[in-house]
Design a protein around this motif. Structure first.
Motif, PDB file in Angstrom:
ATOM      1  N   ILE A  41       1.594   6.753  16.673  1.00  0.00           N
ATOM      2  CA  ILE A  41       2.636   6.388  15.713  1.00  0.00           C
ATOM      3  C   ILE A  41       3.855   5.825  16.432  1.00  0.00           C
ATOM      4  O   ILE A  41       4.432   4.810  16.030  1.00  0.00           O
ATOM      5  N   GLU A  42       4.245   6.479  17.530  1.00  0.00           N
ATOM      6  CA  GLU A  42       5.419   6.017  18.273  1.00  0.00           C
ATOM      7  C   GLU A  42       5.179   4.636  18.870  1.00  0.00           C
ATOM      8  O   GLU A  42       6.092   3.790  18.883  1.00  0.00           O
ATOM      9  N   PRO A  58      -6.183  -8.435   4.581  1.00  0.00           N
ATOM     10  CA  PRO A  58      -6.987  -7.403   3.911  1.00  0.00           C
ATOM     11  C   PRO A  58      -6.883  -6.034   4.575  1.00  0.00           C
ATOM     12  O   PRO A  58      -7.076  -5.017   3.928  1.00  0.00           O
ATOM     13  N   ASP A  59      -6.579  -6.013   5.885  1.00  0.00           N
ATOM     14  CA  ASP A  59      -6.508  -4.739   6.609  1.00  0.00           C
ATOM     15  C   ASP A  59      -5.064  -4.258   6.746  1.00  0.00           C
ATOM     16  O   ASP A  59      -4.706  -3.604   7.735  1.00  0.00           O
ATOM     17  N   ALA A  60      -4.231  -4.538   5.753  1.00  0.00           N
ATOM     18  CA  ALA A  60      -2.816  -4.171   5.836  1.00  0.00           C
ATOM     19  C   ALA A  60      -2.627  -2.671   6.024  1.00  0.00           C
ATOM     20  O   ALA A  60      -1.670  -2.237   6.674  1.00  0.00           O
ATOM     21  N   LEU A  61      -3.546  -1.854   5.499  1.00  0.00           N
ATOM     22  CA  LEU A  61      -3.418  -0.405   5.657  1.00  0.00           C
ATOM     23  C   LEU A  61      -3.516   0.020   7.113  1.00  0.00           C
ATOM     24  O   LEU A  61      -2.980   1.067   7.485  1.00  0.00           O
ATOM     25  N   SER A  62      -4.177  -0.769   7.941  1.00  0.00           N
ATOM     26  CA  SER A  62      -4.290  -0.429   9.365  1.00  0.00           C
ATOM     27  C   SER A  62      -2.994  -0.706  10.118  1.00  0.00           C
ATOM     28  O   SER A  62      -2.878  -0.351  11.287  1.00  0.00           O
ATOM     29  N   LEU A  63      -2.027  -1.347   9.463  1.00  0.00           N
ATOM     30  CA  LEU A  63      -0.766  -1.695  10.113  1.00  0.00           C
ATOM     31  C   LEU A  63       0.339  -0.690   9.821  1.00  0.00           C
ATOM     32  O   LEU A  63       1.504  -0.942  10.147  1.00  0.00           O
ATOM     33  N   VAL A  64      -0.017   0.450   9.221  1.00  0.00           N
ATOM     34  CA  VAL A  64       0.974   1.463   8.873  1.00  0.00           C
ATOM     35  C   VAL A  64       1.773   1.878  10.110  1.00  0.00           C
ATOM     36  O   VAL A  64       1.202   2.030  11.197  1.00  0.00           O
ATOM     37  N   HIS A  65       3.073   2.024   9.946  1.00  0.00           N
ATOM     38  CA  HIS A  65       4.070   2.394  10.960  1.00  0.00           C
ATOM     39  C   HIS A  65       4.567   1.191  11.770  1.00  0.00           C
ATOM     40  O   HIS A  65       5.531   1.331  12.528  1.00  0.00           O
ATOM     41  N   ALA A 138      14.292  -5.621   6.664  1.00  0.00           N
ATOM     42  CA  ALA A 138      13.624  -5.077   7.846  1.00  0.00           C
ATOM     43  C   ALA A 138      13.142  -3.672   7.514  1.00  0.00           C
ATOM     44  O   ALA A 138      13.868  -2.883   6.902  1.00  0.00           O
ATOM     45  N   GLY A 139      11.920  -3.377   7.897  1.00  0.00           N
ATOM     46  CA  GLY A 139      11.394  -2.062   7.582  1.00  0.00           C
ATOM     47  C   GLY A 139      10.146  -1.750   8.371  1.00  0.00           C
ATOM     48  O   GLY A 139       9.797  -2.451   9.332  1.00  0.00           O
ATOM     49  N   ARG A 140       9.481  -0.681   7.960  1.00  0.00           N
ATOM     50  CA  ARG A 140       8.215  -0.273   8.570  1.00  0.00           C
ATOM     51  C   ARG A 140       7.158  -0.196   7.474  1.00  0.00           C
ATOM     52  O   ARG A 140       7.414   0.324   6.378  1.00  0.00           O
ATOM     53  N   ILE A 141       5.972  -0.687   7.779  1.00  0.00           N
ATOM     54  CA  ILE A 141       4.862  -0.583   6.837  1.00  0.00           C
ATOM     55  C   ILE A 141       4.495   0.884   6.681  1.00  0.00           C
ATOM     56  O   ILE A 141       4.384   1.617   7.669  1.00  0.00           O
ATOM     57  N   ALA A 142       4.335   1.323   5.455  1.00  0.00           N
ATOM     58  CA  ALA A 142       4.123   2.742   5.172  1.00  0.00           C
ATOM     59  C   ALA A 142       3.033   2.903   4.120  1.00  0.00           C
ATOM     60  O   ALA A 142       2.721   1.970   3.371  1.00  0.00           O
ATOM     61  N   PRO A 143       2.437   4.093   4.040  1.00  0.00           N
ATOM     62  CA  PRO A 143       1.518   4.357   2.937  1.00  0.00           C
ATOM     63  C   PRO A 143       2.277   4.306   1.616  1.00  0.00           C
ATOM     64  O   PRO A 143       3.512   4.238   1.591  1.00  0.00           O
ATOM     65  N   PRO A 144       1.573   4.366   0.480  1.00  0.00           N
ATOM     66  CA  PRO A 144       2.270   4.472  -0.803  1.00  0.00           C
ATOM     67  C   PRO A 144       3.194   5.673  -0.807  1.00  0.00           C
ATOM     68  O   PRO A 144       2.998   6.618  -0.030  1.00  0.00           O
TER      69      PRO A 144
END
Length: 237
Positions: A41-42, A58-65, A138-144
């Protein structure tokens, strides 16, 4: 009878030692897993910001954090105030607004920050400012947004306990991405952004549990040795 008792106690002690030692090993493994997750995560959080187009993959969920930079305009009419959220020692709302992405027909839910609530007038919305026109985020990709226990059916007003992306997309007609974005940066627009670190309890908790299980395993072994061998020999003397 004495021999039977000896072997029953031996079997019980052996089982207790084995089980508690194994539980300590399991907690140690969990601690190592959490350390690896925290490191991943870090590494993601400190990587270079992704362009907006990465959100459409399509794999946006793999980019979380991963950090990301977005440009679009706020859909202020569909702002949601998620109730019973905490930031620091305060209780209030996570303010979530869809961002209509520039150059695309898609939108993403942006967790814009935290606003305290008025506990004397619980239906009153906090004074959050939402700029008009194009904005850079500006932000971080996060789960719902995280879900809390909710008795009864989900609400549909601006103040809600939870927010389901698919249901909200059907409600608003927006083409929402399957992830959200936690906006970062200094406090602004009436919102704080000291987001809690993701991952729950750290590995220190599991290390503590491992030590406790191993201590219990050692205690069982010591009690077994005392009552089965040391004490009978002292009595025999």
């Amino acid at each position: 009878m004495t021999a039977l008792r000896f072997w029953l106690v031996t079997a019980a002690a052996t089982t207790g030692i084995a089980v508690t030692f194994a539980l300590g090993q399991w907690q140690l493994g969990r601690a190592h897993q959490k350390e690896a997750l925290q490191q991943a995560i870090e590494a993601a959080r400190t990587s270079p910001p992704l362009p907006q187009d990465a959100m459409l993959r399509p794999d946006a969920l793999s980019l979380v954090h991963r950090p990301v930079r977005l440009r679009g305009r706020w859909d202020a009419a569909h702002t949601v105030f998620l109730d019973n959220r905490q930031m620091g020692a305060r209780v209030g709302f996570y303010v979530v607004t869809p961002l209509l992405l520039e150059g695309s027909d898609r939108a993403v839910l942006v967790q814009r920050g935290f606003a305290p609530r008025n506990f004397e007038r619980r239906e009153q919305l906090p004074p959050v400012r939402t700029p008009d026109g194009a904005v850079d985020v500006a932000g971080r990709i996060a789960p719902p947004p995280s879900r809390l226990y909710q008795p009864g059916p989900p609400s549909t007003g601006p103040i809600r306990q939870n927010l389901d992306i698919d249901a909200f997309a059907a409600e608003t007609g927006l083409k929402l991405l399957p992830v959200s974005v936690q906006q970062t940066g200094a406090a602004s627009e009436g919102l704080s952004r000291d987001w809690p670190v993701t991952g729950g309890r750290g590995p220190e908790t599991n290390y503590g549990y491992a030590v406790q299980w191993w201590a219990l395993s050692a205690l069982i072994a010591c009690l077994y040795a005392w009552f089965q061998f040391i004490q009978p020999r002292r009595r025999a003397r």
